[in-house]
Design a protein around this motif. Sequence first.
Motif, PDB file in Angstrom:
ATOM      1  N   VAL A 254       4.080 -42.760  66.179  1.00  0.00           N
ATOM      2  CA  VAL A 254       3.063 -42.131  65.912  1.00  0.00           C
ATOM      3  C   VAL A 254       1.974 -42.376  67.008  1.00  0.00           C
ATOM      4  CG1 VAL A 254       0.703 -42.296  64.332  1.00  0.00           C
ATOM      5  CG2 VAL A 254       2.941 -41.989  63.412  1.00  0.00           C
ATOM      6  N   LEU A 255       2.002 -43.418  67.549  1.00  0.00           N
ATOM      7  CA  LEU A 255       1.169 -43.943  68.804  1.00  0.00           C
ATOM      8  C   LEU A 255       1.531 -42.830  69.818  1.00  0.00           C
ATOM      9  CD1 LEU A 255       0.963 -47.761  68.707  1.00  0.00           C
ATOM     10  CD2 LEU A 255      -0.820 -46.108  67.930  1.00  0.00           C
ATOM     11  N   ASP A 256       2.878 -42.896  70.235  1.00  0.00           N
ATOM     12  CA  ASP A 256       3.277 -41.967  71.168  1.00  0.00           C
ATOM     13  C   ASP A 256       3.258 -40.466  71.061  1.00  0.00           C
ATOM     14  OD1 ASP A 256       4.468 -44.065  72.397  1.00  0.00           O
ATOM     15  OD2 ASP A 256       6.588 -43.589  72.031  1.00  0.00           O
ATOM     16  N   GLU A 257       3.081 -39.939  69.819  1.00  0.00           N
ATOM     17  CA  GLU A 257       2.497 -38.624  69.580  1.00  0.00           C
ATOM     18  C   GLU A 257       1.153 -38.274  69.785  1.00  0.00           C
ATOM     19  OE1 GLU A 257       4.016 -38.111  65.405  1.00  0.00           O
ATOM     20  OE2 GLU A 257       6.003 -37.615  66.120  1.00  0.00           O
ATOM     21  N   LEU A 258       0.355 -39.409  69.500  1.00  0.00           N
ATOM     22  CA  LEU A 258      -1.090 -39.123  69.560  1.00  0.00           C
ATOM     23  C   LEU A 258      -1.572 -39.527  70.908  1.00  0.00           C
ATOM     24  CD1 LEU A 258      -2.422 -40.996  66.526  1.00  0.00           C
ATOM     25  CD2 LEU A 258      -2.648 -38.425  66.990  1.00  0.00           C
ATOM     26  N   ALA A 261      -2.766 -45.818  73.484  1.00  0.00           N
ATOM     27  CA  ALA A 261      -2.260 -46.998  74.102  1.00  0.00           C
ATOM     28  C   ALA A 261      -2.434 -47.980  72.968  1.00  0.00           C
ATOM     29  CB  ALA A 261      -3.158 -47.329  75.195  1.00  0.00           C
ATOM     30  N   ASP A 262      -1.927 -48.928  72.808  1.00  0.00           N
ATOM     31  CA  ASP A 262      -1.982 -50.050  71.906  1.00  0.00           C
ATOM     32  C   ASP A 262      -3.446 -50.538  71.847  1.00  0.00           C
ATOM     33  OD1 ASP A 262       0.803 -50.080  71.649  1.00  0.00           O
ATOM     34  OD2 ASP A 262       1.351 -51.975  72.334  1.00  0.00           O
ATOM     35  N   PRO A 288      -2.047 -57.006  69.137  1.00  0.00           N
ATOM     36  CA  PRO A 288      -2.856 -58.359  68.982  1.00  0.00           C
ATOM     37  C   PRO A 288      -4.262 -57.921  69.185  1.00  0.00           C
ATOM     38  CG  PRO A 288      -1.934 -58.076  71.268  1.00  0.00           C
ATOM     39  CD  PRO A 288      -1.353 -57.213  70.453  1.00  0.00           C
ATOM     40  N   GLY A 289      -4.570 -56.772  69.545  1.00  0.00           N
ATOM     41  CA  GLY A 289      -6.139 -56.333  69.706  1.00  0.00           C
ATOM     42  C   GLY A 289      -6.659 -55.869  68.245  1.00  0.00           C
ATOM     43  N   ALA A 290      -5.681 -55.582  67.493  1.00  0.00           N
ATOM     44  CA  ALA A 290      -6.092 -54.860  66.219  1.00  0.00           C
ATOM     45  C   ALA A 290      -6.323 -55.933  65.002  1.00  0.00           C
ATOM     46  CB  ALA A 290      -4.850 -53.708  65.853  1.00  0.00           C
ATOM     47  N   LYS A 291      -7.352 -55.661  64.169  1.00  0.00           N
ATOM     48  CA  LYS A 291      -7.508 -56.623  63.143  1.00  0.00           C
ATOM     49  C   LYS A 291      -6.706 -56.095  61.966  1.00  0.00           C
ATOM     50  CE  LYS A 291     -11.327 -58.188  59.921  1.00  0.00           C
ATOM     51  NZ  LYS A 291     -12.878 -58.022  59.849  1.00  0.00           N
ATOM     52  N   GLU A 292      -6.225 -56.995  61.327  1.00  0.00           N
ATOM     53  CA  GLU A 292      -5.264 -56.698  60.302  1.00  0.00           C
ATOM     54  C   GLU A 292      -5.868 -56.480  58.836  1.00  0.00           C
ATOM     55  OE1 GLU A 292      -1.800 -58.972  57.485  1.00  0.00           O
ATOM     56  OE2 GLU A 292      -2.254 -59.759  59.393  1.00  0.00           O
TER      57      GLU A 292
END
Length: 350
Positions: A254-258, A261-262, A288-292
């Motif tokens: 999904v990240l690649d299709e959009l 970047a991380d 690591p930069g994303a809030k869970e």
Amino acid sequence: MLDAPEVWLLAAGSAFPGPPIDNARLAELFGADDLWQQWVEVFLGTRTRHFAVDLETNEVRHSLADLGRTAAERALAGAGLAAADVDVIVLATSMPDHLMPTTVNVVADRLGIDGVPTFQLQSGCTGAVQALQVARQALVAGGHRTALVIGGDVCAKFLDVDLAPGKVKAADLVNIAMFGDAAGAAVLSTDPTPDAVAVRRLDLRLAGLGRESGHTVQWSGTARRDSDGPAVAEDYKAIEEIVPRMAVETARRVLDELGWADSRVDYLLPPQLSGRMTAKIVERLGLPGAKEISCVRETGNTGNALPFLQLERLLPLVGPGQCVLGVAIESSKWIQSAFALERPGAGVGL
């Protein structure tokens, strides 16, 4: 040819049956010892869950239709809409109240909705994303404006508190500790509100060719069944090995299709199999930069409700320009799913 309309997530809502049940109460009810309670807390990581069954009387107090209606009403209220505004309804569950009538139509009736298309999907942990996909297609290709999407499960037929303490099979006791009951709902629309988030991507694919099922559930259940075979069976080793890998695969796709970047991912909604498994998957995803945004430690694994429970927690937090990645994996026959959301910057896209 006209461009396809943008689809927006307006609001989400949830519903739980009864108060939270902690591990100590489960151990007391089913005659489990302190070591079992410690095992649940360490190896499952689930602290509480809700049940549609009254643990004092063994009476089923809540149906999926009950919870679905409440979650739907909360989601509609959050979107500032009424039932009359709904043009299509989609419900996902692995445990409908009846084979017929379908639960989606019972919920529609209770909401006072008629004259619209309704769909019910039979699925497990990826059912919520499947329902979102069906609803999105109805809005994009079907000319509808507003979709009500519901997901939930009620495990009442797998919970029998009348069994004598210590007589519950070990595998059944693990499932009692792991799973819980709930429903969630979301409102999708082609007409955004100021706080809406755009649905940028929905990704779904079967990945079970040649693989044995990792999770099977018999229709008859534990509490009301005629055979001695297991009502619920899971290949925990396969799940522990395969689910994190599948989660990484679908997230990366999904990240690649959009072209994200991380660092574009501000919030991560990981799979919610159990508290311990979720922690492992988050580590493997490497964002690591994303809030869970997780809830499984407090709710248990509620199947089709889970992404909606996460979305309800998420939506008040997402600011202008922020992006969201959600992942759900189903082990019944191995299904990958993910979704990406974005709240446009101030004045953009509305």
